[in-house]
Design a protein around this motif. Structure first.
Motif, short mmCIF file in Angstrom:
data_model
loop_
_atom_site.label_atom_id
_atom_site.label_comp_id
_atom_site.label_asym_id
_atom_site.label_seq_id
_atom_site.Cartn_x
_atom_site.Cartn_y
_atom_site.Cartn_z
N CYS A 188 0.87 -1.19 0.00
CA CYS A 188 0.00 0.00 0.00
C CYS A 188 0.90 1.23 0.00
N SER A 243 -6.00 1.88 -4.49
CA SER A 243 -6.85 2.95 -5.02
C SER A 243 -6.31 3.42 -6.37
N ARG A 244 -7.15 3.38 -7.39
CA ARG A 244 -6.71 3.75 -8.75
C ARG A 244 -6.21 5.19 -8.81
N ASN A 249 2.63 -1.04 -4.93
CA ASN A 249 1.21 -1.32 -5.19
C ASN A 249 0.35 -0.34 -4.41
N GLU A 250 -0.70 0.13 -5.04
CA GLU A 250 -1.69 0.98 -4.38
C GLU A 250 -3.07 0.54 -4.82
N ASN A 254 -1.92 -1.53 -9.41
CA ASN A 254 -3.17 -1.11 -8.80
C ASN A 254 -4.01 -2.36 -8.55
N ARG A 303 -5.06 7.09 -6.41
CA ARG A 303 -3.83 7.22 -5.65
C ARG A 303 -2.66 6.52 -6.36
N ALA A 304 -2.93 5.45 -7.08
CA ALA A 304 -1.88 4.76 -7.84
C ALA A 304 -1.36 5.66 -8.95
N LYS A 305 -2.24 6.40 -9.60
CA LYS A 305 -1.80 7.34 -10.64
C LYS A 305 -0.92 8.43 -10.05
#
Length: 74
Positions: free
Chosen positions: A7, A33-34, A30-31, A56, A36-38
Motif C-alpha cells: 500500500c 486505489s486507482r 502497489n496501491e 493497482n 492514488r496509484a496514478k
C-alpha cells in the motif's frame, strides 16, 4: 534487493525505498486505489525513481502468487 510495498501511496515511503535501492534493486509499489496509484506513479517519476513499477491491485492478490519472491514486503 526486490521489495514489494503493498500500500504505497502517497509515495514518501516508496520514494525513499526506491532511492535507497538505487540501481541494485527494484521496487514493486502497489496501491489499491486507482486515483492514488496514478498519483504515486507521478511522484515516483518526479523523484527520478526508475527502478520501480506501480500496480493497482488488492494486496491479497499479490501475496500468495509472489510468496518467496521478494526480499522485503511492507
Amino acid at each position: 534487493d526486490l521489495v514489494l510495498d503493498l500500500c504505497s501511496a502517497p509515495g514518501a515511503k516508496a520514494s525513499h525505498i526506491g532511492e535507497y535501492l538505487g540501481p541494485r534493486g527494484w521496487l514493486l509499489a502497489n496501491e489499491p486505489s486507482r486515483d492514488r496509484a496514478k498519483l504515486l506513479d507521478a511522484i515516483l517519476a518526479r523523484h527520478g525513481i526508475g527502478n520501480s513499477s506501480v500496480l493497482n491491485l488488492d494486496p491479497r492478490d499479490l501475496v500468495r502468487p509472489f510468496s518467496g519472491v521478494f526480499d522485503r514486503i511492507l
